[in-house]
Enzyme design. Structure first.
Site, mmCIF file in Angstrom:
data_model
loop_
_atom_site.group_PDB
_atom_site.id
_atom_site.type_symbol
_atom_site.label_atom_id
_atom_site.label_comp_id
_atom_site.label_asym_id
_atom_site.label_seq_id
_atom_site.Cartn_x
_atom_site.Cartn_y
_atom_site.Cartn_z
ATOM 1 N N ASN A 10 0.820 -1.216 0.000
ATOM 2 C CA ASN A 10 0.000 0.000 0.000
ATOM 3 C C ASN A 10 0.849 1.260 0.000
ATOM 4 O OD1 ASN A 10 -2.412 -1.426 0.250
ATOM 5 N ND2 ASN A 10 -2.513 -1.215 2.467
ATOM 6 N N ASN A 42 4.848 -4.514 5.029
ATOM 7 C CA ASN A 42 5.483 -4.258 6.336
ATOM 8 C C ASN A 42 6.054 -5.552 6.925
ATOM 9 O OD1 ASN A 42 4.552 -1.623 6.121
ATOM 10 N ND2 ASN A 42 2.751 -1.967 7.402
ATOM 11 N N ASN A 179 -4.369 -10.081 17.512
ATOM 12 C CA ASN A 179 -4.465 -9.187 18.669
ATOM 13 C C ASN A 179 -5.796 -9.487 19.375
ATOM 14 O OD1 ASN A 179 -6.506 -7.827 17.267
ATOM 15 N ND2 ASN A 179 -5.122 -6.244 16.512
ATOM 16 N N GLY A 216 1.530 -6.630 26.930
ATOM 17 C CA GLY A 216 2.491 -7.641 26.481
ATOM 18 C C GLY A 216 1.910 -8.593 25.454
ATOM 19 N N GLY A 242 2.262 -4.211 15.019
ATOM 20 C CA GLY A 242 1.863 -5.621 14.925
ATOM 21 C C GLY A 242 2.591 -6.328 13.791
ATOM 22 N N ASP A 243 2.780 -5.626 12.678
ATOM 23 C CA ASP A 243 3.485 -6.223 11.533
ATOM 24 C C ASP A 243 4.946 -6.488 11.890
ATOM 25 O OD1 ASP A 243 1.137 -5.905 10.064
ATOM 26 O OD2 ASP A 243 1.724 -3.912 9.357
ATOM 27 N N GLY A 278 5.305 6.398 10.871
ATOM 28 C CA GLY A 278 5.067 5.696 9.614
ATOM 29 C C GLY A 278 5.031 4.187 9.789
HETATM 30 O O1 RIB Z 1 -0.603 -2.582 9.720
HETATM 31 C C1 RIB Z 1 -0.391 -1.286 9.209
HETATM 32 C C2 RIB Z 1 -0.810 -1.199 7.781
HETATM 33 O O2 RIB Z 1 -2.213 -1.387 7.692
HETATM 34 C C3 RIB Z 1 -0.548 0.127 7.126
HETATM 35 O O3 RIB Z 1 0.734 0.221 6.559
HETATM 36 C C4 RIB Z 1 -1.686 0.247 6.112
HETATM 37 O O4 RIB Z 1 -1.276 0.205 4.795
HETATM 38 C C5 RIB Z 1 -2.635 -0.888 6.460
HETATM 39 O O5 RIB Z 1 -2.528 -1.911 5.572
#
Ligand code: RIB
Length: 298
Positions: A10, A42, A179, A216, A242-243, A278
């Site tokens: 994205n 990500n 989550n 946590g 999270g990513d 970001g």
């Molecule tokens: O997890 C974050 C992401 O969620 C962002 O980068 C956005 O593009 C959405 O996909």
């Protein structure tokens, strides 16, 4: 063992706001920044920065070629990323002064996957390889069934959760990265321990990693729980935390590290991601995660 991440790419339009806009309200943002993002991208960048051998597959428009360049420059194998006529997916992200975010997704090219494209990519992977998926692309059900047929280990981050997830055969998933919200959406339970209990009953062969924000995270299988304490930092922007956790956790497990160590590295990496602005731009390098962990014990 290779990892194939079939996922979204994205362009993130990130607006900084005092608070998240309410229904019927108009607010003016303090700034607009454009970042590379997408849960798929990500997670691939987090995997690569953590040292994993990751292949990314997914679709972009011509406006998103810089996303492929970023993946390549970050050490992600981009041979399977295709450019299509549809515009690249994007996300409208508000980040409040407290660092909270909310996101609207426009899928664009991310929803243009065909079975032919998927089957072509999957030819490069086989038994024992890992297939990582999120829910920002189409044909998730086909990906899960093809991955399972090949004997791949399927890791699912069911985010964002919607009816497309429930249409998939989730009994084929080996590891859920969720989550609390997704945990409740899948199981109907709110309490973290109940979520894990129900995940164990519904998917007895699977492992679950449940992230709990400032409380946590917990790893669970049918017989074991591993708890990771939160890593406290000043929150700047939670996007992609999270990513980052998912990528660092998987990279550590694939490297043969034990689960407590993998959970720890993932938690410290996610904390660093929360301290920066970001999505992919906030994902730390492994040397910085290591230095942060060393500082925490000294
Ligand atoms: O997890 C974050 C992401 O969620 C962002 O980068 C956005 O593009 C959405 O996909």
């Amino acid at each position: 063992m290779k990892i194939l991440n079939f996922g979204s790419l994205n362009i993130d339009y990130t607006y900084s706001v005092g608070h998240i806009v309410q229904p019927g309200e108009t607010i003016t943002s303090g700034s607009l920044e454009v970042f590379p993002g997408g849960k798929g991208l990500n997670q691939s960048i987090a995997l690569a920065r953590a040292g994993a051998d990751v292949y990314h597959a997914g679709l972009i428009g011509k406006d998103g070629i810089f996303l492929r360049e970023l993946c390549r420059n970050s050490g992600v194998n981009t041979d399977y990323i295709r450019v299509v006529e549809t515009r690249t997916g994007n996300a409208i992200i508000q980040v409040s002064e407290k660092g909270e975010n909310c996101i609207i997704l426009y899928p664009g090219a991310n929803r243009e996957q065909t079975e032919e494209y998927i089957d072509e990519v999957m030819k490069g992977f086989g038994e024992g390889d890992v297939l990582l998926l999120q829910n920002e692309i189409n044909l998730l059900d086909h990906l899960i069934s093809e991955g399972a047929k090949k004997g791949m280990k399927i890791v699912l981050n069911p985010s964002p959760f919607d009816e497309k997830i429930t249409a998939c055969d989730l009994t084929k998933v080996s590891l859920f990265m969720i989550n609390e919200v997704e945990g409740e959406q899948i199981t109907g339970a709110k309490d973290p321990e109940q979520i894990l209990e129900k995940m164990g009953t519904m998917y007895p062969g699977a492992e679950t990693v449940l992230t709990l924000g400032d409380k946590g995270s917990v790893y669970a299988n049918r017989t074991e729980r591993i708890r990771q304490q939160p890593v406290k930092v000043k929150t700047v922007d939670t996007t992609a935390a999270g990513d980052t956790f998912t990528g660092y956790y998987l990279a550590a497990v694939m490297e043969g590290k034990d689960k407590p160590q993998a959970m720890k590295e993932a938690a410290y990496a996610a904390a660093l991601a929360v301290s920066g602005k970001g999505a992919s731009s906030s994902i730390p390098m492994k040397k910085d995660v290591d230095a942060f962990m060393r500082k925490a014990v000294s």
